[in-house]
Design a protein around this motif. Structure first.
Motif, short mmCIF file in Angstrom:
data_model
loop_
_atom_site.label_atom_id
_atom_site.label_comp_id
_atom_site.label_asym_id
_atom_site.label_seq_id
_atom_site.Cartn_x
_atom_site.Cartn_y
_atom_site.Cartn_z
N PHE A 170 0.84 -1.19 0.00
CA PHE A 170 0.00 0.00 0.00
C PHE A 170 0.88 1.24 0.00
CE2 PHE A 170 0.82 0.28 4.49
CZ PHE A 170 0.65 -1.00 5.00
N CYS A 195 2.32 4.64 1.07
CA CYS A 195 2.50 5.33 2.36
C CYS A 195 2.47 6.83 2.14
CB CYS A 195 3.79 4.88 3.02
SG CYS A 195 3.69 3.22 3.66
N LEU A 241 -2.03 8.16 4.12
CA LEU A 241 -2.50 6.89 4.68
C LEU A 241 -3.08 7.16 6.07
CD1 LEU A 241 -2.62 3.80 4.37
CD2 LEU A 241 -0.31 3.71 5.30
N PRO A 245 -5.35 1.44 5.10
CA PRO A 245 -5.29 1.65 3.64
C PRO A 245 -6.60 1.22 2.97
CG PRO A 245 -4.07 -0.31 4.24
CD PRO A 245 -4.50 0.34 5.53
N TYR A 254 -11.91 -0.41 3.79
CA TYR A 254 -10.59 -0.21 4.39
C TYR A 254 -10.10 -1.45 5.12
CZ TYR A 254 -11.30 4.69 3.34
OH TYR A 254 -11.49 5.87 2.68
#
Length: 110
Positions: free
Chosen positions: A8, A10, A13, A31, A39
């Motif tokens: 994911f 960064c 976030l 994320p 989520y």
């Protein structure tokens, strides 16, 4: 296992929870997962040597808007990581957390 960080982005976030201590950091991030249109929750735990720089005033409201802005890291030969975590508490300043030779664990929280 370090590839887990790469799954994911960064940046922007959202942070659900953060715990700071003299020798540890626990961070739960959320994320967005397109495949479920919702989520996920991941918990990053670091144990090692830290330097904290918390700049600017912040309120409880700004903590509700806390997000990861950057995460830079590199894997050391002994399996630990060193790097820098940048956090934005709403529009109220910037936090930088440096970590050195930290033992780490990243896991999905259900």
């Amino acid at each position: 296992m370090l590839r887990q960080f790469e799954q994911f982005e960064c940046h922007d976030l959202p942070v659900e929870e953060i715990t700071l201590s003299a020798n540890g950091l626990r961070l739960i991030v959320t994320p967005y997962n397109e495949s479920i249109a919702g989520y996920d929750n991941y918990c990053l735990e670091l144990k090692g040597t830290f330097e904290y720089s918390l700049q600017g005033p912040f309120s409880s409201e700004s903590l509700e808007q806390l997000e990861v802005a950057t995460l830079k890291y590199h894997l050391l030969e002994n399996g630990t990581i060193s790097g820098e975590l940048g956090l934005l508490p709403g529009n109220d300043g910037y936090w930088t957390i440096l970590f050195h030779s930290a033992m780490w664990k990243l896991q999905q929280v259900t």
